[in-house]
Design a protein around this motif. Structure first.
Motif, PDB file in Angstrom:
ATOM      1  N   ASP A 135     -20.611 -14.506 -27.003  1.00 40.51           N
ATOM      2  CA  ASP A 135     -20.519 -15.356 -28.053  1.00 40.51           C
ATOM      3  C   ASP A 135     -19.234 -16.261 -27.799  1.00 40.51           C
ATOM      4  OD1 ASP A 135     -19.197 -13.442 -28.984  1.00 40.51           O
ATOM      5  OD2 ASP A 135     -19.429 -13.617 -31.086  1.00 40.51           O
ATOM      6  N   ARG A 136     -18.278 -15.805 -26.945  1.00 47.62           N
ATOM      7  CA  ARG A 136     -17.038 -16.708 -26.748  1.00 47.62           C
ATOM      8  C   ARG A 136     -16.850 -17.306 -25.420  1.00 47.62           C
ATOM      9  NH1 ARG A 136     -17.350 -15.260 -31.606  1.00 47.62           N
ATOM     10  NH2 ARG A 136     -15.483 -14.342 -32.677  1.00 47.62           N
ATOM     11  N   VAL A 137     -17.873 -17.580 -24.786  1.00 49.16           N
ATOM     12  CA  VAL A 137     -17.797 -17.944 -23.424  1.00 49.16           C
ATOM     13  C   VAL A 137     -17.087 -19.385 -23.225  1.00 49.16           C
ATOM     14  CG1 VAL A 137     -19.631 -16.462 -22.346  1.00 49.16           C
ATOM     15  CG2 VAL A 137     -20.087 -18.904 -23.056  1.00 49.16           C
ATOM     16  N   GLY A 138     -17.128 -19.960 -24.401  1.00 49.03           N
ATOM     17  CA  GLY A 138     -16.457 -21.452 -24.216  1.00 49.03           C
ATOM     18  C   GLY A 138     -15.166 -21.506 -24.735  1.00 49.03           C
ATOM     19  N   HIS A 139     -14.832 -20.401 -25.373  1.00 46.52           N
ATOM     20  CA  HIS A 139     -13.410 -20.517 -25.847  1.00 46.52           C
ATOM     21  C   HIS A 139     -12.191 -20.329 -24.967  1.00 46.52           C
ATOM     22  CE1 HIS A 139     -16.079 -19.534 -29.376  1.00 46.52           C
ATOM     23  NE2 HIS A 139     -14.926 -19.553 -30.387  1.00 46.52           N
ATOM     24  N   ARG A 140     -11.181 -20.975 -25.281  1.00 44.50           N
ATOM     25  CA  ARG A 140     -10.113 -20.960 -24.307  1.00 44.50           C
ATOM     26  C   ARG A 140      -9.010 -19.728 -24.843  1.00 44.50           C
ATOM     27  NH1 ARG A 140      -7.958 -27.331 -24.070  1.00 44.50           N
ATOM     28  NH2 ARG A 140      -9.976 -28.088 -23.072  1.00 44.50           N
ATOM     29  N   PRO A 141      -8.389 -19.326 -23.975  1.00 45.86           N
ATOM     30  CA  PRO A 141      -7.436 -18.213 -24.398  1.00 45.86           C
ATOM     31  C   PRO A 141      -6.678 -18.262 -25.725  1.00 45.86           C
ATOM     32  CG  PRO A 141      -7.262 -18.560 -22.026  1.00 45.86           C
ATOM     33  CD  PRO A 141      -7.974 -19.531 -22.700  1.00 45.86           C
ATOM     34  N   GLY A 142      -6.216 -19.350 -26.194  1.00 47.00           N
ATOM     35  CA  GLY A 142      -5.446 -19.365 -27.333  1.00 47.00           C
ATOM     36  C   GLY A 142      -6.445 -19.274 -28.526  1.00 47.00           C
ATOM     37  N   GLU A 143      -7.559 -19.505 -28.297  1.00 49.93           N
ATOM     38  CA  GLU A 143      -8.725 -19.306 -29.461  1.00 49.93           C
ATOM     39  C   GLU A 143      -9.110 -17.865 -29.534  1.00 49.93           C
ATOM     40  OE1 GLU A 143     -10.545 -23.629 -29.246  1.00 49.93           O
ATOM     41  OE2 GLU A 143     -11.219 -22.146 -27.838  1.00 49.93           O
ATOM     42  N   LEU A 144      -8.702 -17.191 -28.713  1.00 47.73           N
ATOM     43  CA  LEU A 144      -8.949 -15.698 -28.672  1.00 47.73           C
ATOM     44  C   LEU A 144      -7.720 -14.489 -29.155  1.00 47.73           C
ATOM     45  CD1 LEU A 144     -10.933 -15.776 -25.568  1.00 47.73           C
ATOM     46  CD2 LEU A 144     -11.756 -15.619 -27.534  1.00 47.73           C
ATOM     47  N   SER A 145      -8.255 -13.501 -29.740  1.00 44.86           N
ATOM     48  CA  SER A 145      -7.056 -12.400 -29.970  1.00 44.86           C
ATOM     49  C   SER A 145      -6.507 -11.851 -28.671  1.00 44.86           C
ATOM     50  CB  SER A 145      -7.691 -11.427 -30.783  1.00 44.86           C
ATOM     51  OG  SER A 145      -8.680 -10.543 -30.038  1.00 44.86           O
ATOM     52  N   GLY A 146      -5.562 -11.149 -28.751  1.00 42.18           N
ATOM     53  CA  GLY A 146      -5.132 -10.387 -27.536  1.00 42.18           C
ATOM     54  C   GLY A 146      -6.081  -9.287 -27.042  1.00 42.18           C
ATOM     55  N   GLY A 147      -6.772  -8.681 -27.913  1.00 34.49           N
ATOM     56  CA  GLY A 147      -7.622  -7.914 -27.348  1.00 34.49           C
ATOM     57  C   GLY A 147      -8.914  -8.634 -26.726  1.00 34.49           C
ATOM     58  N   GLN A 148      -9.321  -9.749 -27.089  1.00 40.26           N
ATOM     59  CA  GLN A 148     -10.223 -10.518 -26.538  1.00 40.26           C
ATOM     60  C   GLN A 148      -9.810 -11.107 -25.282  1.00 40.26           C
ATOM     61  OE1 GLN A 148     -11.172 -13.259 -29.776  1.00 40.26           O
ATOM     62  NE2 GLN A 148     -12.913 -12.129 -30.573  1.00 40.26           N
ATOM     63  N   GLN A 149      -8.651 -11.454 -25.339  1.00 38.99           N
ATOM     64  CA  GLN A 149      -8.165 -12.228 -23.891  1.00 38.99           C
ATOM     65  C   GLN A 149      -8.141 -10.976 -22.769  1.00 38.99           C
ATOM     66  OE1 GLN A 149      -4.535 -14.690 -24.114  1.00 38.99           O
ATOM     67  NE2 GLN A 149      -4.678 -14.272 -26.300  1.00 38.99           N
ATOM     68  N   GLN A 150      -7.758  -9.804 -23.192  1.00 36.85           N
ATOM     69  CA  GLN A 150      -7.740  -8.559 -22.202  1.00 36.85           C
ATOM     70  C   GLN A 150      -9.323  -8.405 -21.778  1.00 36.85           C
ATOM     71  OE1 GLN A 150      -6.257  -7.665 -19.805  1.00 36.85           O
ATOM     72  NE2 GLN A 150      -4.839  -6.301 -20.362  1.00 36.85           N
ATOM     73  N   ARG A 151     -10.169  -8.502 -22.803  1.00 37.86           N
ATOM     74  CA  ARG A 151     -11.604  -8.270 -22.249  1.00 37.86           C
ATOM     75  C   ARG A 151     -11.968  -9.447 -21.319  1.00 37.86           C
ATOM     76  NH1 ARG A 151     -15.472  -5.322 -25.160  1.00 37.86           N
ATOM     77  NH2 ARG A 151     -14.468  -3.743 -26.598  1.00 37.86           N
ATOM     78  N   VAL A 152     -11.557 -10.632 -21.613  1.00 42.04           N
ATOM     79  CA  VAL A 152     -11.946 -11.851 -20.528  1.00 42.04           C
ATOM     80  C   VAL A 152     -11.264 -11.365 -19.245  1.00 42.04           C
ATOM     81  CG1 VAL A 152     -11.336 -14.198 -19.820  1.00 42.04           C
ATOM     82  CG2 VAL A 152     -11.700 -13.628 -22.412  1.00 42.04           C
ATOM     83  N   ALA A 153      -9.829 -10.763 -19.331  1.00 39.57           N
ATOM     84  CA  ALA A 153      -9.512 -10.205 -18.000  1.00 39.57           C
ATOM     85  C   ALA A 153     -10.233  -9.219 -17.287  1.00 39.57           C
ATOM     86  CB  ALA A 153      -7.900  -9.714 -18.228  1.00 39.57           C
ATOM     87  N   VAL A 154     -10.764  -8.422 -18.027  1.00 39.84           N
ATOM     88  CA  VAL A 154     -11.794  -7.084 -17.340  1.00 39.84           C
ATOM     89  C   VAL A 154     -12.940  -7.921 -16.996  1.00 39.84           C
ATOM     90  CG1 VAL A 154     -12.988  -5.326 -18.118  1.00 39.84           C
ATOM     91  CG2 VAL A 154     -10.684  -5.435 -19.018  1.00 39.84           C
TER      92      VAL A 154
END
Length: 227
Positions: A135-154
């Motif tokens: 549910d976050r595929v269209g969000h930019r990194p600045g719109e995500l928490s640190g944990g969510q950003q690391q999940r994007v990295a994974v």
């Protein structure tokens, strides 16, 4: 099957007339499907070891076999190909491009690998769904928490379906809740058969692995089986 095998590997850096030996005859084997943590204090050689394992830095002497191939004999194009095929990287700093959405960040390795546009998006979205960010595929990194950003990295590391995940201090910039989320995700990937090699200085993070290696002064000094 061994996914990687280092034998008597040394790495020496030269600064003017000064030479610093970061690795001093290090040997290591990791079987496919293992979860291995590498621990060590600052300056121990663990970051150099990670760069060697990731084919980001050439070794000075010794042998490194990645999926049976001697990386010392590969040119730059072949190294890039073997990295894309066998290794997914997760870094402490996330390394996401702030102007791009989550799925566009995830698709970047596929773009470099020459995967077609439609297939790239499909695989990027699937990887984000796998890490719980469908549910976050269209969000930019600045719109995500640190944990969510690391999940994007994974997810980015998974998009190319690599044999091994190399995670360099992946929880170093996260709070305790986000740390647990990311470590749980790595657990799930390991249980699904993925090889995980984790670099960390935190004992409680390393304890999630099946095997813990301790690096000091450029050598692996001991190993232990995690509880």
């Amino acid at each position: 099957m061994k996914i990687l095998e280092l034998t008597d590997v040394t790495k020496t850096y030269a600064s003017g007339e000064l030479e610093v030996q970061a690795l001093r005859g290090t040997s290591l084997e990791v079987e496919a499907g293992e979860y291995v943590a590498i621990m060590g204090p600052s300056g121990s050689g663990k970051s150099t070891l990670m760069n060697i394992l990731g084919c980001l830095d050439p070794l000075t002497s010794g042998t490194y076999l990645l999926a049976g191939r001697d990386v010392a004999h590969l040119d730059e194009d072949e190294l890039a190909e073997i990295r894309n095929r066998y290794i997914g990287f997760v870094f402490q700093q996330f390394n996401l491009l702030p102007a791009l959405s989550a799925w566009r960040n995830v698709e970047l390795p596929l773009l470099y690998a020459g995967v077609g546009k439609a297939d790239r998006k499909e695989r990027a979205v699937a990887a984000l769904e796998r890490v719980g960010l469908g549910d976050r595929v269209g969000h930019r990194p600045g719109e995500l928490s640190g944990g969510q950003q690391q999940r994007v990295a994974v997810a980015r590391a998974l998009a190319g379906d690599p044999a091994m995940i190399l995670a360099d201090e992946p929880t170093g910039n996260l709070d305790s809740r986000s740390t647990e989320d990311v470590l749980s995700l790595l657990d799930e990937l390991h249980w699904a058969g993925r090889t995980i090699v984790l670099i960390t200085h935190e004992a409680d993070v390393a304890a999630r692995a099946g095997r813990v290696l301790h690096v000091r002064d450029g050598l692996i000094t001991d190993l232990a089986v995690a509880a």
